[in-house]
Write an enzyme that holds these catalytic residues in place. Structure first.
Site, PDB file in Angstrom:
ATOM      1  N   HIS A  18       0.835  -1.213   0.000  1.00  0.00           N
ATOM      2  CA  HIS A  18       0.000   0.000   0.000  1.00  0.00           C
ATOM      3  C   HIS A  18       0.866   1.258   0.000  1.00  0.00           C
ATOM      4  O   HIS A  18       0.683   2.153  -0.838  1.00  0.00           O
ATOM      5  CB  HIS A  18      -0.912  -0.016   1.234  1.00  0.00           C
ATOM      6  CG  HIS A  18      -1.847   1.153   1.306  1.00  0.00           C
ATOM      7  ND1 HIS A  18      -3.125   1.117   0.809  1.00  0.00           N
ATOM      8  CD2 HIS A  18      -1.677   2.405   1.809  1.00  0.00           C
ATOM      9  CE1 HIS A  18      -3.713   2.279   1.005  1.00  0.00           C
ATOM     10  NE2 HIS A  18      -2.855   3.089   1.616  1.00  0.00           N
ATOM     11  N   GLU A  19       1.805   1.315   0.927  1.00  0.00           N
ATOM     12  CA  GLU A  19       2.652   2.504   1.035  1.00  0.00           C
ATOM     13  C   GLU A  19       3.612   2.616  -0.149  1.00  0.00           C
ATOM     14  O   GLU A  19       3.971   3.723  -0.562  1.00  0.00           O
ATOM     15  CB  GLU A  19       3.431   2.485   2.350  1.00  0.00           C
ATOM     16  CG  GLU A  19       2.568   2.455   3.601  1.00  0.00           C
ATOM     17  CD  GLU A  19       1.552   3.590   3.673  1.00  0.00           C
ATOM     18  OE1 GLU A  19       1.789   4.658   3.059  1.00  0.00           O
ATOM     19  OE2 GLU A  19       0.510   3.404   4.319  1.00  0.00           O
ATOM     20  N   HIS A  22       1.928   4.581  -2.875  1.00  0.00           N
ATOM     21  CA  HIS A  22       2.050   6.028  -2.642  1.00  0.00           C
ATOM     22  C   HIS A  22       3.458   6.516  -2.991  1.00  0.00           C
ATOM     23  O   HIS A  22       3.634   7.536  -3.658  1.00  0.00           O
ATOM     24  CB  HIS A  22       1.771   6.344  -1.172  1.00  0.00           C
ATOM     25  CG  HIS A  22       0.343   6.157  -0.749  1.00  0.00           C
ATOM     26  ND1 HIS A  22      -0.725   6.679  -1.441  1.00  0.00           N
ATOM     27  CD2 HIS A  22      -0.193   5.519   0.332  1.00  0.00           C
ATOM     28  CE1 HIS A  22      -1.853   6.363  -0.819  1.00  0.00           C
ATOM     29  NE2 HIS A  22      -1.556   5.658   0.252  1.00  0.00           N
TER      30      HIS A  22
END
Length: 451
Positions: A18-19, A22
């Site tokens: 997920h990170e 980003h």
């Protein structure tokens, strides 16, 4: 320990992906990333890499993570090198900021697609969707299903396994409607309609297939590992034997044989088994031992010291390279839409909040699935990855979806939203998330204590 390791491994992977979404898009948009953290709180491990000397951190509390970027809202412009101001997140265009925000949930969805595709590429053995004779006065009997019917599709969607059948029927059960089935019977395809409208409330939380009258068709009962001092070894039973008959009953399910064994404590039980190509008759006298069932209150029941397993029909479910990706994308899409429907029904009061789960239940499922095997654990990872993506895309301030709402309002307004409005909504969003977490934890411990 297995549960803890499986839970931490799952969390670390899903948060990292997920990170990373980003981070990669932020770097692509030339935003300076100051820190990439898995977990919150005090750093346990910390290293700096790259031209920007980004700090990569593993922190103490593993329930989340974050990517900290150069941001004028968090650092005064006086402390930021003027040459780096164009690289601040707040200086980027609206579409760049939106892209950076949506990249996290998108990365989780891509991970789910790849996990499902990998399972399809490798191929797994799954129970074939062949049904037993329906239970009397159930929806399956009304639909005129018969023993040996192989279910080919539900509502036009192909069914490849018994587990697939369970997933395909979940939506009709929740929506309390009929499902259109196509079954193969004696080489002929037949269209049937199975009604899920008469099931009790919250049936989706229970064994709804059994409530519908659907049960996996029986196969053969195989003898597994034997206890050296058990009645089975003493009386001539061997590992690999197929039990055909016990007493005067034909044996097609382990529970039939177990019930007979329990009822014959210290009593001879004639048994017929298939060993290789030969049928052999034995007489087994189960040993009388205290029952481990609470309802029996310690009464003596028969035990023969053998592991029994249902040997049912299995199919190998496998896909080609492109078909695997397509199937993975479809399964991810279906599960994401299903998750949104479930959340919507909980908000509307049509579905119990007991369906909301938190970290304790996730940890429990991680341990259980990893003990079953790699396929169950990878399926679990894909499902949690989808849930994480869907949750983060909800239009709630403090979540990624909330930031996308801010950018949409900014686009309509033509200028950034006021700091006061954003601060107030962030607090409201945080309060909502805390309430959801409280309900989820309550459900977790209720299940844990109830079990």
């Amino acid at each position: 320990m297995q549960t803890l390791i499986a839970f931490l491994a799952a969390l670390t992977l899903l948060i990292f992906v997920h990170e990373l979404g980003h981070y990669l898009v932020a770097v692509w948009c030339d935003v300076k990333v100051l820190r990439f953290s898995i977990g919150f709180g005090k750093p346990l491990l910390s290293r700096r890499f790259g031209k920007d000397q980004t700090e990569w951190t593993l922190a103490m509390i593993p329930l989340g993570g974050f990517v900290k970027m150069l941001d004028e809202r968090e650092q005064s412009t006086e402390t930021i090198n003027p040459a780096e101001l164009p690289r601040a997140f707040t200086r980027k265009t609206l579409w760049q900021r939106a892209l950076i925000v949506v990249a996290g949930p998108l990365a989780n969805l891509i991970l789910a697609v790849l996990l499902y595709a990998a399972m399809g590429w490798i191929g797994v053995q799954e129970a074939a969707p062949i049904v037993d004779q329906p239970v009397k006065a159930t929806a399956a009997e009304v639909a005129q299903l018969q023993r040996g019917d192989r279910i080919l599709s539900v509502d036009g969607q192909p069914v490849r396994s018994w587990n697939d059948l369970r997933l395909k029927l979940l939506t009709p059960v929740i929506e309390k409607r009929s499902a259109d089935l196509v079954v193969r019977r004696d080489g002929t395809e037949i269209a049937l309609k199975l009604s899920a409208g008469g099931l009790p409330e919250n049936e989706a939380e229970r064994n709804y297939l059994l409530s519908l009258g659907l049960e996996l068709a029986p196969g053969k009962v195989e003898v597994g590992q034997l206890s050296a001092d058990g009645a089975a070894v003493r009386d001539g039973l061997r590992q690999g034997d197929i039990v055909l008959q016990a007493g005067d009953q034909k044996v097609e399910r382990t529970r039939t044989l177990i019930d007979l064994i329990r009822a014959h404590a210290d009593k001879p039980l004639p048994v017929k088994v298939l060993r290789g190509q030969d049928e052999i008759s034995l007489v087994i006298t189960p040993q009388a031992k205290p029952s481990d069932r609470p309802e029996d209150k310690g009464r003596l029941v028969g035990r023969m010291g053998a592991v029994l397993a249902d040997r049912i029909v299995f199919d190998t479910v496998r896909y080609g390279p492109l078909e695997g990706i397509a199937q993975g994308a479809k399964q991810t899409w279906d599960m994401a839409i299903f998750s949104l429907r479930m959340m919507g029904k909980m908000v509307m009061g049509e579905l119990s909040l007991k369906n909301l789960s938190g970290p304790v239940t996730i940890a429990d499922l991680a341990g259980k699935t990893v003990s079953v095997g790699w396929y169950a654990y990878v399926s679990f990872l894909a499902l949690i990855s989808i849930s994480l993506a869907v949750l983060n895309l909800l239009p709630v301030p403090v979540l990624d979806g909330g930031h996308l709402v801010y950018y949409g309002l900014e686009a309509l307004k033509g200028k950034p939203l006021s700091e006061g409005f954003m601060e107030w909504t962030q607090k409201a969003g945080l309060a909502l998330i805390m309430m959801m977490m409280a309900v989820a934890l309550y459900n977790d411990f209720s299940r844990l204590l109830g079990s």
